[in-house]
Design an enzyme around this catalytic site. Structure first.
Site, PDB file in Angstrom:
ATOM      1  N   TYR A   1       7.493  -6.986 -10.220  1.00  0.00           N
ATOM      2  CA  TYR A   1       6.940  -7.978 -11.147  1.00  0.00           C
ATOM      3  C   TYR A   1       6.525  -7.353 -12.487  1.00  0.00           C
ATOM      4  O   TYR A   1       6.066  -8.060 -13.372  1.00  0.00           O
ATOM      5  CB  TYR A   1       5.871  -8.861 -10.526  1.00  0.00           C
TER       6      TYR A   1
ATOM      7  N   PRO B   1       9.068  -0.207  -4.715  1.00  0.00           N
ATOM      8  CA  PRO B   1       9.358  -0.681  -3.367  1.00  0.00           C
ATOM      9  C   PRO B   1       9.517  -2.202  -3.374  1.00  0.00           C
ATOM     10  O   PRO B   1       8.808  -2.903  -4.098  1.00  0.00           O
ATOM     11  CB  PRO B   1       8.111  -0.309  -2.565  1.00  0.00           C
TER      12      PRO B   1
HETATM   13  C1  LIG Z   1       6.990  -8.769  -5.535  1.00  0.00           C
HETATM   14  C2  LIG Z   1       6.260  -7.461  -5.499  1.00  0.00           C
HETATM   15  C3  LIG Z   1       5.003  -7.478  -4.626  1.00  0.00           C
HETATM   16  C4  LIG Z   1       4.226  -6.258  -4.950  1.00  0.00           C
HETATM   17  C5  LIG Z   1       3.072  -6.105  -4.044  1.00  0.00           C
HETATM   18  C6  LIG Z   1       2.276  -4.866  -4.476  1.00  0.00           C
HETATM   19  C7  LIG Z   1       1.502  -4.429  -3.256  1.00  0.00           C
HETATM   20  C8  LIG Z   1       0.382  -3.532  -3.613  1.00  0.00           C
HETATM   21  O1  LIG Z   1       0.009  -3.256  -4.712  1.00  0.00           O
HETATM   22  S1  LIG Z   1      -0.323  -2.995  -2.244  1.00  0.00           S
HETATM   23  C9  LIG Z   1      -1.730  -2.040  -2.726  1.00  0.00           C
HETATM   24  C10 LIG Z   1      -2.858  -2.774  -2.137  1.00  0.00           C
HETATM   25  N1  LIG Z   1      -3.848  -1.831  -1.710  1.00  0.00           N
HETATM   26  C11 LIG Z   1      -5.084  -1.937  -2.162  1.00  0.00           C
HETATM   27  O2  LIG Z   1      -5.418  -2.811  -2.932  1.00  0.00           O
HETATM   28  C12 LIG Z   1      -6.052  -0.905  -1.630  1.00  0.00           C
HETATM   29  C13 LIG Z   1      -7.219  -0.721  -2.544  1.00  0.00           C
HETATM   30  N2  LIG Z   1      -7.953  -1.961  -2.784  1.00  0.00           N
HETATM   31  C14 LIG Z   1      -9.283  -2.005  -2.924  1.00  0.00           C
HETATM   32  O3  LIG Z   1      -9.959  -1.008  -2.808  1.00  0.00           O
HETATM   33  C15 LIG Z   1      -9.958  -3.318  -3.255  1.00  0.00           C
HETATM   34  O4  LIG Z   1      -9.116  -4.336  -2.818  1.00  0.00           O
HETATM   35  C16 LIG Z   1     -10.259  -3.525  -4.764  1.00  0.00           C
HETATM   36  C17 LIG Z   1      -8.984  -3.727  -5.514  1.00  0.00           C
HETATM   37  C18 LIG Z   1     -11.111  -4.751  -4.858  1.00  0.00           C
HETATM   38  C19 LIG Z   1     -10.934  -2.365  -5.449  1.00  0.00           C
HETATM   39  O5  LIG Z   1     -12.136  -1.980  -4.888  1.00  0.00           O
HETATM   40  P1  LIG Z   1     -13.500  -1.702  -5.718  1.00  0.00           P
HETATM   41  O6  LIG Z   1     -13.326  -1.095  -7.025  1.00  0.00           O
HETATM   42  O7  LIG Z   1     -14.332  -0.980  -4.741  1.00  0.00           O
HETATM   43  O8  LIG Z   1     -13.890  -3.144  -6.056  1.00  0.00           O
HETATM   44  P2  LIG Z   1     -15.073  -4.074  -5.577  1.00  0.00           P
HETATM   45  O9  LIG Z   1     -16.335  -3.571  -6.181  1.00  0.00           O
HETATM   46  O10 LIG Z   1     -15.033  -4.306  -4.100  1.00  0.00           O
HETATM   47  O11 LIG Z   1     -14.605  -5.405  -6.330  1.00  0.00           O
HETATM   48  C20 LIG Z   1     -14.366  -5.428  -7.713  1.00  0.00           C
HETATM   49  C21 LIG Z   1     -14.275  -6.859  -8.137  1.00  0.00           C
HETATM   50  O12 LIG Z   1     -13.098  -7.443  -7.545  1.00  0.00           O
HETATM   51  C22 LIG Z   1     -13.462  -8.648  -6.883  1.00  0.00           C
HETATM   52  N3  LIG Z   1     -12.559  -8.869  -5.757  1.00  0.00           N
HETATM   53  C23 LIG Z   1     -12.344  -8.038  -4.729  1.00  0.00           C
HETATM   54  N4  LIG Z   1     -11.472  -8.586  -3.867  1.00  0.00           N
HETATM   55  C24 LIG Z   1     -11.141  -9.798  -4.373  1.00  0.00           C
HETATM   56  C25 LIG Z   1     -10.289 -10.849  -3.938  1.00  0.00           C
HETATM   57  N5  LIG Z   1      -9.593 -10.761  -2.805  1.00  0.00           N
HETATM   58  N6  LIG Z   1     -10.208 -11.964  -4.715  1.00  0.00           N
HETATM   59  C26 LIG Z   1     -10.900 -12.069  -5.888  1.00  0.00           C
HETATM   60  N7  LIG Z   1     -11.740 -11.096  -6.327  1.00  0.00           N
HETATM   61  C27 LIG Z   1     -11.842  -9.973  -5.589  1.00  0.00           C
HETATM   62  C28 LIG Z   1     -14.888  -8.409  -6.442  1.00  0.00           C
HETATM   63  O13 LIG Z   1     -15.539  -9.635  -6.153  1.00  0.00           O
HETATM   64  C29 LIG Z   1     -15.455  -7.687  -7.661  1.00  0.00           C
HETATM   65  O14 LIG Z   1     -15.706  -8.578  -8.711  1.00  0.00           O
HETATM   66  P3  LIG Z   1     -17.258  -9.090  -9.028  1.00  0.00           P
HETATM   67  O15 LIG Z   1     -18.045  -7.853  -9.293  1.00  0.00           O
HETATM   68  O16 LIG Z   1     -17.091  -9.965 -10.216  1.00  0.00           O
HETATM   69  O17 LIG Z   1     -17.712  -9.804  -7.794  1.00  0.00           O
HETATM   70  N1  LIG Z   2       3.832  -2.254   0.613  1.00  0.00           N
HETATM   71  C1  LIG Z   2       4.649  -2.909  -0.195  1.00  0.00           C
HETATM   72  O1  LIG Z   2       5.456  -3.714   0.272  1.00  0.00           O
HETATM   73  C2  LIG Z   2       4.621  -2.652  -1.685  1.00  0.00           C
HETATM   74  C3  LIG Z   2       5.423  -3.442  -2.508  1.00  0.00           C
HETATM   75  C4  LIG Z   2       5.459  -3.177  -3.878  1.00  0.00           C
HETATM   76  C5  LIG Z   2       4.704  -2.124  -4.391  1.00  0.00           C
HETATM   77  N2  LIG Z   2       3.924  -1.389  -3.563  1.00  0.00           N
HETATM   78  C6  LIG Z   2       3.212  -0.244  -4.157  1.00  0.00           C
HETATM   79  O2  LIG Z   2       3.274   0.862  -3.272  1.00  0.00           O
HETATM   80  C7  LIG Z   2       2.109   1.672  -3.429  1.00  0.00           C
HETATM   81  C8  LIG Z   2       1.462   1.919  -2.076  1.00  0.00           C
HETATM   82  O3  LIG Z   2       1.063   0.680  -1.521  1.00  0.00           O
HETATM   83  P1  LIG Z   2       0.790   0.508   0.020  1.00  0.00           P
HETATM   84  O4  LIG Z   2       1.495  -0.708   0.463  1.00  0.00           O
HETATM   85  O5  LIG Z   2       1.034   1.793   0.754  1.00  0.00           O
HETATM   86  O6  LIG Z   2      -0.774   0.152  -0.016  1.00  0.00           O
HETATM   87  P2  LIG Z   2      -2.070   0.838   0.604  1.00  0.00           P
HETATM   88  O7  LIG Z   2      -1.806   1.438   1.960  1.00  0.00           O
HETATM   89  O8  LIG Z   2      -3.180  -0.139   0.458  1.00  0.00           O
HETATM   90  O9  LIG Z   2      -2.265   2.072  -0.384  1.00  0.00           O
HETATM   91  C9  LIG Z   2      -3.099   2.118  -1.463  1.00  0.00           C
HETATM   92  C10 LIG Z   2      -3.652   3.549  -1.481  1.00  0.00           C
HETATM   93  O10 LIG Z   2      -4.302   3.760  -2.732  1.00  0.00           O
HETATM   94  C11 LIG Z   2      -5.535   4.392  -2.475  1.00  0.00           C
HETATM   95  N3  LIG Z   2      -6.457   4.012  -3.541  1.00  0.00           N
HETATM   96  C12 LIG Z   2      -6.848   2.752  -3.891  1.00  0.00           C
HETATM   97  N4  LIG Z   2      -7.737   2.784  -4.875  1.00  0.00           N
HETATM   98  C13 LIG Z   2      -7.913   4.100  -5.182  1.00  0.00           C
HETATM   99  C14 LIG Z   2      -8.708   4.781  -6.125  1.00  0.00           C
HETATM  100  N5  LIG Z   2      -9.524   4.117  -6.950  1.00  0.00           N
HETATM  101  N6  LIG Z   2      -8.637   6.137  -6.192  1.00  0.00           N
HETATM  102  C15 LIG Z   2      -7.823   6.823  -5.350  1.00  0.00           C
HETATM  103  N7  LIG Z   2      -7.038   6.237  -4.432  1.00  0.00           N
HETATM  104  C16 LIG Z   2      -7.086   4.883  -4.349  1.00  0.00           C
HETATM  105  C17 LIG Z   2      -5.986   3.846  -1.129  1.00  0.00           C
HETATM  106  O11 LIG Z   2      -6.883   4.739  -0.484  1.00  0.00           O
HETATM  107  P3  LIG Z   2      -8.493   4.540  -0.586  1.00  0.00           P
HETATM  108  O12 LIG Z   2      -8.770   3.077  -0.417  1.00  0.00           O
HETATM  109  O13 LIG Z   2      -9.011   5.409   0.517  1.00  0.00           O
HETATM  110  O14 LIG Z   2      -8.884   5.050  -1.923  1.00  0.00           O
HETATM  111  C18 LIG Z   2      -4.661   3.799  -0.390  1.00  0.00           C
HETATM  112  O15 LIG Z   2      -4.405   5.045   0.237  1.00  0.00           O
HETATM  113  C19 LIG Z   2       1.215   0.947  -4.427  1.00  0.00           C
HETATM  114  O16 LIG Z   2       1.427   1.489  -5.715  1.00  0.00           O
HETATM  115  C20 LIG Z   2       1.721  -0.477  -4.364  1.00  0.00           C
HETATM  116  O17 LIG Z   2       1.464  -1.187  -5.551  1.00  0.00           O
HETATM  117  C21 LIG Z   2       3.845  -1.628  -2.232  1.00  0.00           C
END
Ligand SMILES: CCCCCCCC(=O)SCCNC(=O)CCNC(=O)[C@H](O)C(C)(C)COP(=O)(O)OP(=O)(O)OC[C@H]1O[C@@H](n2cnc3c(N)ncnc32)[C@H](O)[C@@H]1OP(=O)(O)O
Ligand SMILES: NC(=O)c1ccc[n+]([C@@H]2O[C@H](COP(=O)([O-])OP(=O)(O)OC[C@H]3O[C@@H](n4cnc5c(N)ncnc54)[C@H](OP(=O)(O)O)[C@@H]3O)[C@@H](O)[C@H]2O)c1
Length: 298
Positions: free
Chosen positions: A167, A208
């Protein structure tokens, strides 16, 4: 034989290596988010090819479990884990200091850590936007900056792989924050390949498609019943989802000596899912409805 659509063939099983044994022997590879999901799958393939690894993310306990798993991969070099929030540039510098002291300056950086959750754009608080953009784009930049500056100072070559999302090209309804951040990550690839190419630093993107795995956050997994790696998925042209080690192979190729003339490129590994269009487009369903949200402000 009846010509039925069978989709793209399954890849060779995990354990097969796409490159010659020892391709990364003596090289240090730093993978952010290397303790879970796709980051761990990528780290595994580098380990199989002999790399010394550093995995970095926030949760120390999970990192340590992954460190032990990665050290047990046949052919693996040394494996170190560093707890780090990539939003903190000082901590990022400390992680590079520690990596250099223990293993040497990383030769390869895989920017895999990212943050994401689905939300209608209008529901995002300023802090929710900031959390996703700061981790996905700014954190990637802090890691990249540290890696680039150290190699420029030392006069040594290096290779960066940024994990993206399709995206970045199309926009991502329901993921406005993450799509904007990933577009920025793709732009960095294109800019820095030119700026740093003269100094021997290569940078590519790797996107991915749908790669389900056990560590996926509940939000992202959503209604994914088709969650087994490589499982059949009639909603994709490949008729299957990706297996994480396929992404690992692509990462090890992009950072390898066999891809030295590839830079500034973003490789999409998604079975052509992002190019899918229907002859007759399905009806538009507003994002709020898709996510089961009621009316805005209601
Ligand atoms: C077509 C292609 C598809 C592509 C797909 C891509 C797939 C990916 O990117 S997969 C990677 C996903 N993995 C992750 O996200 C792992 C890490 N994620 C996280 O740690 C938490 O989800 C994240 C992002 C909130 C960050 O954590 P942290 O900095 O500790 O934030 P935190 O303090 O909990 O929240 C920050 C703000 O986000 C808000 N927030 C958190 N979750 C949500 C939610 N689900 N909905 C709305 N707001 C949210 C909180 O309410 C807070 O805002 P506010 O202070 O105004 O209340
Ligand atoms: N899975 C899919 O189908 C898919 C599709 C498109 C793109 N992607 C991309 O692939 C990558 C990996 O995704 P995933 O599916 O493997 O997701 P995931 O398992 O949730 O991985 C996210 C990783 O990022 C680390 N992380 C998050 N916030 C961080 C921070 N502030 N500092 C350091 N580390 C942090 C998390 O560990 P901690 O929470 O312990 O920090 C976790 O290990 C991402 O870039 C995602 O956008 C995934």
């Amino acid at each position: 034989m009846e010509n039925l659509p069978r989709g793209l063939p399954a890849p060779p099983p995990p354990g097969a290596a796409a490159l010659p044994p020892g391709t990364y022997a003596g090289q240090v590879v730093l993978v952010t988010g290397g303790g879970t999901g796709l980051g761990k799958a990528i780290a595994t393939e580098f380990a199989r090819l002999g790399a010394d690894l550093v995995i970095a993310s926030r949760r120390a306990e999970q990192l340590e479990a992954a460190r032990r798993e990665l050290a047990a991969v046949p052919g693996a070099g040394r494996v170190a884990a560093a707890a780090c929030d990539i939003r903190d540039p000082e901590r990022v510098a400390e992680v590079f200091d520690a990596a250099e002291a223990a293993l040497g300056l990383p030769d390869v950086l895989v920017n895999n850590a990212a943050a994401n959750f689905p939300s209608p754009a209008e529901d995002l608080s300023p802090n929710a936007w900031r959390a996703v953009v700061d981790i996905t784009l700014t954190g990637t930049w802090f890691m990249t900056r540290e890696f680039g500056r150290r190699h420029l100072a030392a006069g040594t070559p290096g290779s960066i792989v940024n994990i993206g999302a399709s995206y970045a090209w199309t926009g991502g309804p329901g993921f406005s924050h993450s799509a904007a951040a990933k577009a920025g990550v793709k732009s960095l690839v294109e800019t820095l390949a030119v700026e740093w190419g003269p100094y021997g630093i290569q940078i590519n993107g790797l996107v991915p498609g749908l790669f389900p795995h056990a560590d996926m956050t509940e939000d992202i997994r959503g209604g994914l019943e088709r969650a087994a790696p490589g499982a059949r998925d009639a909603r994709q042209p490949a008729l299957r989802v990706g297996a994480p080690h396929e992404l690992g192979w692509a990462a090890t190729f992009l950072a390898s000596p066999y891809a030295r003339f590839v830079t500034g490129h973003t490789l999409v590994v998604d079975g052509a899912n992002w190019q899918r269009r229907s002859v007759v487009a399905p009806e538009v369903v507003p994002v709020r409805e898709q996510l089961g949200r009621g009316p805005f402000g209601g």
